[in-house]
Structure formats: C-alpha cells, structure tokens
Scaffold this motif. Sequence first.
Motif, mmCIF file in Angstrom:
data_model
loop_
_atom_site.group_PDB
_atom_site.id
_atom_site.type_symbol
_atom_site.label_atom_id
_atom_site.label_comp_id
_atom_site.label_asym_id
_atom_site.label_seq_id
_atom_site.Cartn_x
_atom_site.Cartn_y
_atom_site.Cartn_z
ATOM 1 N N GLY A 151 -3.971 -15.801 12.697
ATOM 2 C CA GLY A 151 -5.106 -15.262 13.419
ATOM 3 C C GLY A 151 -4.660 -14.483 14.632
ATOM 4 N N SER A 152 -5.627 -14.136 15.508
ATOM 5 C CA SER A 152 -5.365 -13.413 16.754
ATOM 6 C C SER A 152 -4.667 -12.075 16.532
ATOM 7 C CB SER A 152 -4.538 -14.279 17.724
ATOM 8 O OG SER A 152 -5.254 -15.421 18.101
ATOM 9 N N SER A 153 -4.869 -11.485 15.358
ATOM 10 C CA SER A 153 -4.279 -10.185 15.001
ATOM 11 C C SER A 153 -2.757 -10.216 14.954
ATOM 12 C CB SER A 153 -4.744 -9.082 15.979
ATOM 13 O OG SER A 153 -6.141 -8.922 15.917
ATOM 14 N N ILE A 154 -2.160 -11.392 14.864
ATOM 15 C CA ILE A 154 -0.706 -11.504 14.775
ATOM 16 C C ILE A 154 -0.251 -11.145 13.362
ATOM 17 C CG2 ILE A 154 1.231 -13.140 14.857
ATOM 18 C CD1 ILE A 154 -0.312 -14.607 17.090
ATOM 19 N N GLY A 155 0.757 -10.287 13.269
ATOM 20 C CA GLY A 155 1.286 -9.880 11.973
ATOM 21 C C GLY A 155 0.446 -8.858 11.238
ATOM 22 N N VAL A 156 -0.523 -8.228 11.933
ATOM 23 C CA VAL A 156 -1.437 -7.271 11.305
ATOM 24 C C VAL A 156 -0.975 -5.848 11.586
ATOM 25 C CG1 VAL A 156 -3.815 -6.431 11.222
ATOM 26 C CG2 VAL A 156 -3.358 -8.874 11.506
ATOM 27 N N SER A 157 -1.085 -4.984 10.576
ATOM 28 C CA SER A 157 -0.723 -3.573 10.728
ATOM 29 C C SER A 157 -1.786 -2.690 10.091
ATOM 30 C CB SER A 157 0.613 -3.276 10.038
ATOM 31 O OG SER A 157 1.651 -4.081 10.524
ATOM 32 N N ARG A 158 -2.018 -1.535 10.692
ATOM 33 C CA ARG A 158 -2.819 -0.483 10.076
ATOM 34 C C ARG A 158 -1.841 0.528 9.496
ATOM 35 N NH1 ARG A 158 -4.895 4.645 11.202
ATOM 36 N NH2 ARG A 158 -7.025 5.034 10.437
ATOM 37 N N VAL A 159 -1.960 0.840 8.222
ATOM 38 C CA VAL A 159 -0.977 1.691 7.571
ATOM 39 C C VAL A 159 -1.672 2.845 6.845
ATOM 40 C CG1 VAL A 159 0.594 -0.259 7.313
ATOM 41 C CG2 VAL A 159 -0.901 0.346 5.415
ATOM 42 N N THR A 160 -0.969 3.981 6.779
ATOM 43 C CA THR A 160 -1.551 5.179 6.163
ATOM 44 C C THR A 160 -0.634 5.810 5.126
ATOM 45 O OG1 THR A 160 -0.659 6.559 7.954
ATOM 46 C CG2 THR A 160 -2.896 5.698 8.239
ATOM 47 N N SER A 161 0.494 5.147 4.822
ATOM 48 C CA SER A 161 1.441 5.696 3.847
ATOM 49 C C SER A 161 2.238 4.546 3.237
ATOM 50 C CB SER A 161 2.403 6.674 4.521
ATOM 51 O OG SER A 161 3.256 5.983 5.436
ATOM 52 N N MET A 162 2.959 4.837 2.154
ATOM 53 C CA MET A 162 3.767 3.808 1.517
ATOM 54 C C MET A 162 4.875 3.319 2.438
ATOM 55 S SD MET A 162 2.666 2.621 -1.264
ATOM 56 C CE MET A 162 4.148 1.634 -1.567
ATOM 57 N N ALA A 163 5.465 4.220 3.217
ATOM 58 C CA ALA A 163 6.518 3.794 4.145
ATOM 59 C C ALA A 163 5.959 2.811 5.165
ATOM 60 C CB ALA A 163 7.121 5.008 4.844
ATOM 61 N N GLU A 164 4.773 3.106 5.688
ATOM 62 C CA GLU A 164 4.142 2.189 6.633
ATOM 63 C C GLU A 164 3.719 0.898 5.949
ATOM 64 O OE1 GLU A 164 0.964 4.280 8.518
ATOM 65 O OE2 GLU A 164 2.295 5.465 9.793
ATOM 66 N N LEU A 165 3.290 0.998 4.690
ATOM 67 C CA LEU A 165 2.921 -0.203 3.947
ATOM 68 C C LEU A 165 4.116 -1.133 3.799
ATOM 69 C CD1 LEU A 165 0.752 -1.736 2.240
ATOM 70 C CD2 LEU A 165 1.724 -0.579 0.242
ATOM 71 N N ASP A 166 5.276 -0.585 3.461
ATOM 72 C CA ASP A 166 6.483 -1.403 3.337
ATOM 73 C C ASP A 166 6.744 -2.180 4.623
ATOM 74 O OD1 ASP A 166 6.868 -0.530 0.776
ATOM 75 O OD2 ASP A 166 8.515 0.832 1.241
ATOM 76 N N ALA A 167 6.678 -1.475 5.755
ATOM 77 C CA ALA A 167 6.930 -2.129 7.039
ATOM 78 C C ALA A 167 5.852 -3.150 7.356
ATOM 79 C CB ALA A 167 7.007 -1.074 8.144
ATOM 80 N N GLY A 168 4.601 -2.816 7.044
ATOM 81 C CA GLY A 168 3.503 -3.738 7.329
ATOM 82 C C GLY A 168 3.581 -5.013 6.523
ATOM 83 N N VAL A 169 3.925 -4.895 5.253
ATOM 84 C CA VAL A 169 4.046 -6.093 4.417
ATOM 85 C C VAL A 169 5.218 -6.949 4.887
ATOM 86 C CG1 VAL A 169 4.512 -6.939 2.092
ATOM 87 C CG2 VAL A 169 2.923 -5.031 2.430
ATOM 88 N N GLU A 170 6.334 -6.322 5.232
ATOM 89 C CA GLU A 170 7.477 -7.092 5.727
ATOM 90 C C GLU A 170 7.107 -7.865 6.991
ATOM 91 O OE1 GLU A 170 10.248 -7.673 4.216
ATOM 92 O OE2 GLU A 170 9.752 -6.343 2.556
ATOM 93 N N LEU A 171 6.312 -7.237 7.869
ATOM 94 C CA LEU A 171 5.849 -7.937 9.071
ATOM 95 C C LEU A 171 4.954 -9.107 8.700
ATOM 96 C CD1 LEU A 171 5.514 -8.187 12.155
ATOM 97 C CD2 LEU A 171 3.629 -6.528 11.987
ATOM 98 N N ALA A 172 3.991 -8.882 7.819
ATOM 99 C CA ALA A 172 3.070 -9.954 7.425
ATOM 100 C C ALA A 172 3.815 -11.125 6.796
ATOM 101 C CB ALA A 172 2.025 -9.406 6.454
ATOM 102 N N LEU A 173 4.837 -10.832 5.999
ATOM 103 C CA LEU A 173 5.587 -11.894 5.310
ATOM 104 C C LEU A 173 6.486 -12.683 6.243
ATOM 105 C CD1 LEU A 173 6.472 -10.088 1.952
ATOM 106 C CD2 LEU A 173 4.700 -11.818 2.350
ATOM 107 N N ARG A 174 6.611 -12.226 7.480
ATOM 108 C CA ARG A 174 7.323 -13.042 8.474
ATOM 109 C C ARG A 174 6.494 -14.262 8.865
ATOM 110 N NH1 ARG A 174 8.686 -8.997 13.224
ATOM 111 N NH2 ARG A 174 8.886 -11.009 14.297
#
Length: 318
Positions: A151-174
């Motif tokens: 919660g508290s927006s921790i590990g959340v990313s706004r993404v607009t491309s596959m490159a950003e998606l890769d980074a966002g998922v890696e962050l969430a999976l932490r």
Amino acid sequence: MTERLRVAVLAGGPSAEHEVSLQSARAVFDALPTDRYDPVLVVIDRQGGWSTELRRGAVDVVFPVLHGPFGEDGVVQGHLAALGLPYVGCGVLASAVAMDKTAMRRAFQAEGIPVTPHVWFSEHDWRTTSDRQGLVKSLDWPLFVKPANMGSSIGVSRVTSMAELDAGVELALRYDRVAVVEQGVVARELTCGVLGDHDTPAASVAVELNRRGDWLDYKSKYLSDYELATVPAPLPGPVAEEVRELSLHAYRTIGAYGLARVDFLYEEHTGRLYVLEINTMPGFTARSVYARGWAASGLSYPDLLDRLIGLALARSGA
C-alpha cells in the motif's frame, strides 16, 4: 470514576510502510481521551520484534495501526484472535482479501462492482515468458504497475512503453511475487470512509485527492506539505451518493468490520466510477483523508477512535 480501558496501540511492523504506521499510531495514541482510556504504545520493529508482548488480561483492547503486509493482511489479526484479545478493524478474511489486489478484484467483479481493466501475473510467469508484451496486450497505455500486496503507493509505477514496463514490473516484484498491471484512465481520484459493523455500516462524505502530476506517489502523500485533499469532494449529488453506495457495497463484499477506506477513479466525461481498492487500515493521523472525511461528516477524531474501540469490544462480546 469508571476504570479506564487499557488500549495497546500497535505501531511499526516489518513492512515497507513501517514509517507511515509510526505516524498514524502516534496520532491515535495522543488523541485517545485519557479520561476513558489508558493507552500503551507497542512498537513492532522491522524484524518483527515487539517492544511489549501482549497477553490476555494485560490489555483490554488492541488498536493495530499497522499498514501493509503483516499488519493489514490478516497476520496480526489472526495472532490477536488466537490470544483472545479484542482488536479494532477487520478480521482475518476481510484483511487478507483487501490486501491482495488480485483477490480483491475477483471479489468485486463477482459482485458486479466496477473495476478498471487489469491483468496480473506471477514472478515465474514474468521470468519464463517469451512474450512479455503479450501479458498486457489486452490493455491500453498508459499502465500502472503495482505489487499485489502493498500500500501507500510503494512499488507503484506509471509506464508508457515496454522499456518502462520492464522496470516497473521489476520494482513491483521487489515487494511481492505477483504484479498487477492496471489500465490507466483519465479520471479524478476520490475516496470515502466506511465505519461500522457488518450489518449497518455508514459512509462518510466523499473526499477528492488533489494531484499535481499523473498520480499520487509515496512522496506526494507523505513527504509533501501541499494540500492533499478537498473535503468534501465537489461532486454532483447523484455521483456523491453513488460513491457512498459503492463504498458500502465494497465493504460488505469483503466482509469488512470496523472501518475501511474505499478509493475510486471518477471518469468525469463518461460519469463512470471505478473502485480502485479498499484499505482496511488507512492512514490514521487527524490529517489523513479517512479522518477528515468523517470530521466533515460530523464525527471528530477522538470520537472516531471511541467508536472504533466500541465496535471492537462489541464484536468480542466484552
């Protein structure tokens, strides 16, 4: 003089929301009316160690002001139930369902509660697929990537491309082994507090969250001094009433008890409301949107705490 109730206020915990919990718990501790309550602050450190071990007879009721995994997912609720201690807030099942964004959305969809288009996948799925873009092909950009349990927006990313998606998922999976990807919508962010038992809960006025960018991240929520919310939200009457009705529907759907905050996206140009999530232990300072929504509904912060403790004791039969 009536003997004061001894209230253990739980703070901290091993989740990434440790610091937020300390702020919320200190606010609760300081605001409990001392003519009726004898509060004791119990701090749980980042390794899960308790400053004071609780036992039946040592305290009358527990106020677990804990956010995120361990504190808001049913773990500590089960522990307190096993100890036979009355506690504020939702039980094990409702806490677990609300904390897990995949289980929560399944429950909402089964009850016809509108949610944004989304997908979810495990870390194993992400690591082994040869077509990562295929995992999100049903959604339109931009996307929001979140850990399933946080919660508290921790590990959340706004993404607009596959490159950003890769980074966002890696962050969430932490933070969790499952990632949730939601389709972004152009919408206002609203929230509504619910208070009460299983059968006759009440909803506060709706509150609007004020964004300065594309979304409210952790820094904006907790490390900024700008005005976070408009209370009450400036909404047409029918929309405000629908927010309240959907909040009560979501509350009952997960079997909530005591309190919850229901968050919405309001797509103004279509009039659609989407339930984003339900939080079973929202931020709890007097400045938090949950408390401010109830203050605008005629219930002061100390009286809100008093009602929650009363609900905890009623559930336990004390």
